[in-house]
Enzyme design. Structure first.
Site, PDB file in Angstrom:
ATOM      1  CG  ASP A  36       2.699   4.337  -3.737  1.00  0.00           C
ATOM      2  OD1 ASP A  36       1.818   3.481  -3.546  1.00  0.00           O
ATOM      3  OD2 ASP A  36       2.779   5.392  -3.082  1.00  0.00           O
ATOM      4  CG  HIS A  81      -4.424   0.745  -8.243  1.00  0.00           C
ATOM      5  ND1 HIS A  81      -5.765   0.699  -7.936  1.00  0.00           N
ATOM      6  CD2 HIS A  81      -3.873   1.630  -7.400  1.00  0.00           C
ATOM      7  CE1 HIS A  81      -6.011   1.541  -6.948  1.00  0.00           C
ATOM      8  NE2 HIS A  81      -4.880   2.120  -6.604  1.00  0.00           N
ATOM      9  CG  HIS A 112      -2.072   0.857   1.261  1.00  0.00           C
ATOM     10  ND1 HIS A 112      -2.441   1.693   0.242  1.00  0.00           N
ATOM     11  CD2 HIS A 112      -2.985   1.094   2.249  1.00  0.00           C
ATOM     12  CE1 HIS A 112      -3.508   2.382   0.591  1.00  0.00           C
ATOM     13  NE2 HIS A 112      -3.857   2.062   1.804  1.00  0.00           N
TER      14      HIS A 112
HETATM   15  C1  SDX Z   1      -1.571   2.197  -3.289  1.00  0.00           C
HETATM   16  O1  SDX Z   1      -6.294   0.745  -3.292  1.00  0.00           O
HETATM   17  C2  SDX Z   1      -5.819   1.924  -3.470  1.00  0.00           C
HETATM   18  O2  SDX Z   1      -6.505   2.815  -3.905  1.00  0.00           O
HETATM   19  C3  SDX Z   1      -4.380   2.139  -3.038  1.00  0.00           C
HETATM   20  C4  SDX Z   1      -3.742   3.466  -3.405  1.00  0.00           C
HETATM   21  C5  SDX Z   1      -4.369   4.596  -2.654  1.00  0.00           C
HETATM   22  O3  SDX Z   1      -4.304   5.727  -3.163  1.00  0.00           O
HETATM   23  O4  SDX Z   1      -4.862   4.383  -1.508  1.00  0.00           O
HETATM   24  O5  SDX Z   1      -3.868   3.692  -4.787  1.00  0.00           O
HETATM   25  C6  SDX Z   1      -2.254   3.490  -3.035  1.00  0.00           C
HETATM   26  O6  SDX Z   1      -1.492   1.386  -2.395  1.00  0.00           O
HETATM   27  C7  SDX Z   1      -1.041   1.934  -4.672  1.00  0.00           C
HETATM   28  C8  SDX Z   1      -0.433   0.492  -4.798  1.00  0.00           C
HETATM   29  C9  SDX Z   1       0.987   0.538  -4.229  1.00  0.00           C
HETATM   30  N1  SDX Z   1       1.542  -0.875  -4.205  1.00  0.00           N
HETATM   31  C10 SDX Z   1       2.489  -1.254  -5.025  1.00  0.00           C
HETATM   32  O7  SDX Z   1       2.952  -0.580  -5.942  1.00  0.00           O
HETATM   33  C11 SDX Z   1       3.015  -2.659  -4.715  1.00  0.00           C
HETATM   34  C12 SDX Z   1       3.101  -3.456  -6.008  1.00  0.00           C
HETATM   35  N2  SDX Z   1       1.756  -3.724  -6.512  1.00  0.00           N
HETATM   36  C13 SDX Z   1       1.065  -4.818  -6.001  1.00  0.00           C
HETATM   37  O8  SDX Z   1       1.581  -5.649  -5.107  1.00  0.00           O
HETATM   38  C14 SDX Z   1      -0.344  -5.034  -6.494  1.00  0.00           C
HETATM   39  O9  SDX Z   1      -0.431  -4.612  -7.787  1.00  0.00           O
HETATM   40  C15 SDX Z   1      -1.409  -4.397  -5.655  1.00  0.00           C
HETATM   41  C16 SDX Z   1      -1.267  -4.780  -4.226  1.00  0.00           C
HETATM   42  C17 SDX Z   1      -1.353  -2.922  -5.782  1.00  0.00           C
HETATM   43  C18 SDX Z   1      -2.769  -4.880  -6.174  1.00  0.00           C
HETATM   44  O10 SDX Z   1      -2.839  -6.201  -5.873  1.00  0.00           O
HETATM   45  P1  SDX Z   1      -4.091  -7.072  -6.367  1.00  0.00           P
HETATM   46  O11 SDX Z   1      -5.165  -6.233  -6.954  1.00  0.00           O
HETATM   47  O12 SDX Z   1      -4.438  -7.995  -5.262  1.00  0.00           O
HETATM   48  O13 SDX Z   1      -3.476  -7.817  -7.602  1.00  0.00           O
HETATM   49  P2  SDX Z   1      -2.778  -9.230  -7.495  1.00  0.00           P
HETATM   50  O14 SDX Z   1      -1.722  -9.157  -6.419  1.00  0.00           O
HETATM   51  O15 SDX Z   1      -3.847 -10.261  -7.396  1.00  0.00           O
HETATM   52  O16 SDX Z   1      -2.038  -9.324  -8.902  1.00  0.00           O
HETATM   53  C19 SDX Z   1      -2.734  -9.764 -10.055  1.00  0.00           C
HETATM   54  C20 SDX Z   1      -1.633 -10.336 -10.930  1.00  0.00           C
HETATM   55  C21 SDX Z   1      -0.799 -11.413 -10.243  1.00  0.00           C
HETATM   56  O17 SDX Z   1      -0.221 -12.170 -11.272  1.00  0.00           O
HETATM   57  P3  SDX Z   1      -0.477 -13.782 -11.261  1.00  0.00           P
HETATM   58  O18 SDX Z   1      -0.077 -14.258  -9.863  1.00  0.00           O
HETATM   59  O19 SDX Z   1      -1.964 -13.937 -11.529  1.00  0.00           O
HETATM   60  O20 SDX Z   1       0.393 -14.337 -12.348  1.00  0.00           O
HETATM   61  O21 SDX Z   1      -0.677  -9.303 -11.250  1.00  0.00           O
HETATM   62  C22 SDX Z   1       0.584  -9.624 -10.662  1.00  0.00           C
HETATM   63  C23 SDX Z   1       0.337 -10.663  -9.598  1.00  0.00           C
HETATM   64  O22 SDX Z   1       1.472 -11.495  -9.405  1.00  0.00           O
HETATM   65  N3  SDX Z   1       1.085  -8.388 -10.072  1.00  0.00           N
HETATM   66  C24 SDX Z   1       2.331  -8.010 -10.121  1.00  0.00           C
HETATM   67  C25 SDX Z   1       2.360  -6.760  -9.502  1.00  0.00           C
HETATM   68  N4  SDX Z   1       1.140  -6.432  -9.097  1.00  0.00           N
HETATM   69  C26 SDX Z   1       0.343  -7.456  -9.448  1.00  0.00           C
HETATM   70  N5  SDX Z   1       3.440  -8.610 -10.622  1.00  0.00           N
HETATM   71  C27 SDX Z   1       4.578  -7.910 -10.492  1.00  0.00           C
HETATM   72  N6  SDX Z   1       4.683  -6.691  -9.925  1.00  0.00           N
HETATM   73  C28 SDX Z   1       3.599  -6.096  -9.419  1.00  0.00           C
HETATM   74  N7  SDX Z   1       3.700  -4.911  -8.863  1.00  0.00           N
END
Ligand code: SDX
Length: 429
Positions: A363, A307, A268
């Site tokens: 971010d 996201h 997050h």
């Molecule tokens: C914020 O919700 C909000 O509004 C949050 C926010 C706010 O203003 O409050 O916008 C702020 O928290 C932004 C997000 C910051 N986090 C990151 O940058 C961390 C990296 N991103 C993630 O870990 C991920 O994308 C999330 C947590 C943001 C979202 O996770 P989800 O929706 O649960 O998606 P997921 O983990 O189920 O991923 C779906 C697929 C998966 O692939 P498979 O396992 O199906 O093969 O996408 C992949 C994930 O592995 N994936 C990523 C990835 N994010 C998702 N792969 C590599 N790098 C990534 N960053």
């Protein structure tokens, strides 16, 4: 003639049900009538991470993840970032309308005159380890503020709610700056109420021995824009924590400490800190392909990408990227931006990321700007996010308390544990 209902046939019993559809949702409670017999609890939904569950009705922020749209009370984020200020945006989020000149002056006055924190707070700030992470200090200190304002427990009193809202918006930067000064071993720099909200924050962060700190206007404005962009984001993880704790009628300081604790997580708000660490680890543009390989094998995550809602470019990331160039005019170019831009270019062309709709989020570039300002250590990045998100958390908390539909948050579960069994005395184990 189509009706706003869902017809469900339970093939386990052959029974049919008509459920009303309202605002594109069905009430989860309406599923409980679907049973296989009298002793059946009734149907529930199973939704880990609440990926498809609306927890509330809210008029504060609208996001269209596919179109990359973000609006606060109907105003596009692009217009607010360009024409508004952070405190004006905070007023909009909390009061629902843009303020008149007089209303804004009153609002700024009320917040400006709550920036000081009780001297006792310094005593336990000094109790933290010399190098304590400022976000851990921020979370703890916001919670501790609840003990200085016991009247904040009167969450049903609008006057008390407004007082705590002023205090939390006003004191967040002070607590953040004091946490930073503690970490670097510098004496605390007290608020200067002659300065703007972000100018005063820069003052409390970076004033050294000069009698009065003069903030650089470009950095002051860049920080204002960054805070606007972070101000709210509907039902994200930390806001859900704010609402969850608020639903138990805890005071707003305790609720906001929980929200800040959720924001601290690397998935997050803690992601902006992790983005910088990732870019430093990559080191050069030539090393990017090898790093991308590690992402694809799930060895590492591409921090700052992806996201839950945006399946298009995060509109905030676009604005932050533009703001970066203005900041670089003042601070000099941050070499990490070149690695970030090359990483983005490669990721946006690579099927792995395209298929998963992984775009830069808020971010990805914010950390680079903070880093470019040269003074903010990466540990401060989630704290900066928390300052910006404070009015959003408070607006959501306030809306929750006035929402007649809302009750204490208490989800159900699917029990997977052992059936009943008899206790075995230790002598018999
Ligand atoms: C914020 O919700 C909000 O509004 C949050 C926010 C706010 O203003 O409050 O916008 C702020 O928290 C932004 C997000 C910051 N986090 C990151 O940058 C961390 C990296 N991103 C993630 O870990 C991920 O994308 C999330 C947590 C943001 C979202 O996770 P989800 O929706 O649960 O998606 P997921 O983990 O189920 O991923 C779906 C697929 C998966 O692939 P498979 O396992 O199906 O093969 O996408 C992949 C994930 O592995 N994936 C990523 C990835 N994010 C998702 N792969 C590599 N790098 C990534 N960053």
């Amino acid at each position: 003639m189509p009706t706003n209902t869902l017809s469900i046939t339970d093939n386990r019993t052959g029974k049919s049900y008509e459920l009303p559809v309202t605002d594109g949702t069905i009430k989860a409670a309406d599923l409980r009538q679907i049973k296989t017999g009298d002793d059946d609890f009734g149907l529930m939904t199973y939704d880990p991470g609440f990926t498809n569950t609306a927890s509330c009705r809210s008029a504060i922020t609208f996001i269209d993840g596919d179109a990359g749209i973000l609006r606060y009370r109907g105003y596009p984020i692009e217009q607010l970032a360009e024409q508004s200020t952070f405190l004006e945006t905070a007023y909009l989020l909390l009061r629902g309308e843009l303020p008149s000149k007089a209303e804004l002056e009153r609002w700024v006055h009320d917040i400006t005159h709550h920036t000081i924190i009780h001297e006792n707070v310094r005593k336990f700030l000094d109790g933290f380890r010399y190098d304590a992470h400022p976000m851990g200090v921020f979370v703890s200190t916001v919670a501790a503020l609840s003990t200085f304002y016991p009247e904040a427990k009167r969450i049903d009193d609008e006057g008390s709610r407004q007082s705590q809202i002023f205090r939390l918006i006003a004191k967040s930067p002070t607590v953040a700056a004091f946490a930073y000064r503690h970490m670097i071993g510098m004496p605390y720099a007290y608020p200067d109420n002659e300065l703007s909200y972000t100018g005063n924050f820069l003052n409390m962060m970076f004033r050294a021995t000069e009698v009065r700190y003069k903030p650089d206007p470009v950095l002051e404005r860049a920080l204002d824009v960054l805070f606007i962009l972070h101000a709210d984001h509907e039902q994200n993880c930390s806001t859900s924590a704010m609402r969850g704790v608020g639903s138990a009628h805890s005071d707003p300081y305790s609720a906001m400490a929980a929200a800040a604790a959720a924001l601290y997580g690397p998935l997050h708000g803690g992601a902006n800190e992790e983005v910088l660490r990732m870019l430093r680890e990559i080191g050069t543009a030539q090393a990017i392909p090898a790093f991308i390989k590690r992402v694809k094998t799930h060895e590492v995550r591409l921090m700052g990408f992806g996201h839950r809602v945006y399946k298009n470019y995060d509109p905030r990331a676009k604005i932050i990227k533009q703001t970066a160039d203005e900041v670089f005019e003042v601070t000099g170019r941050n070499p990490l931006i070149d690695i970030a831009r090359e990483l983005e270019r490669i990721a946006l062309e690579d099927d792995y990321f395209v298929e998963r709709k992984l775009y830069p989020n808020v971010d990805f570039y914010s950390g680079i700007i903070y880093e470019a300002m040269r003074f903010f250590p990466v540990e401060m990045f989630p704290v900066l996010f928390a300052i910006g998100r404070t009015p959003g958390w408070l607006a959501q908390w306030h809306e929750l308390l006035l929402d007649k539909d809302q009750r204490i948050a208490r989800p159900r579960q699917i029990y997977t544990g052992a059936g009943e069994r008899r206790y075995v005395p230790i002598t018999a184990r």
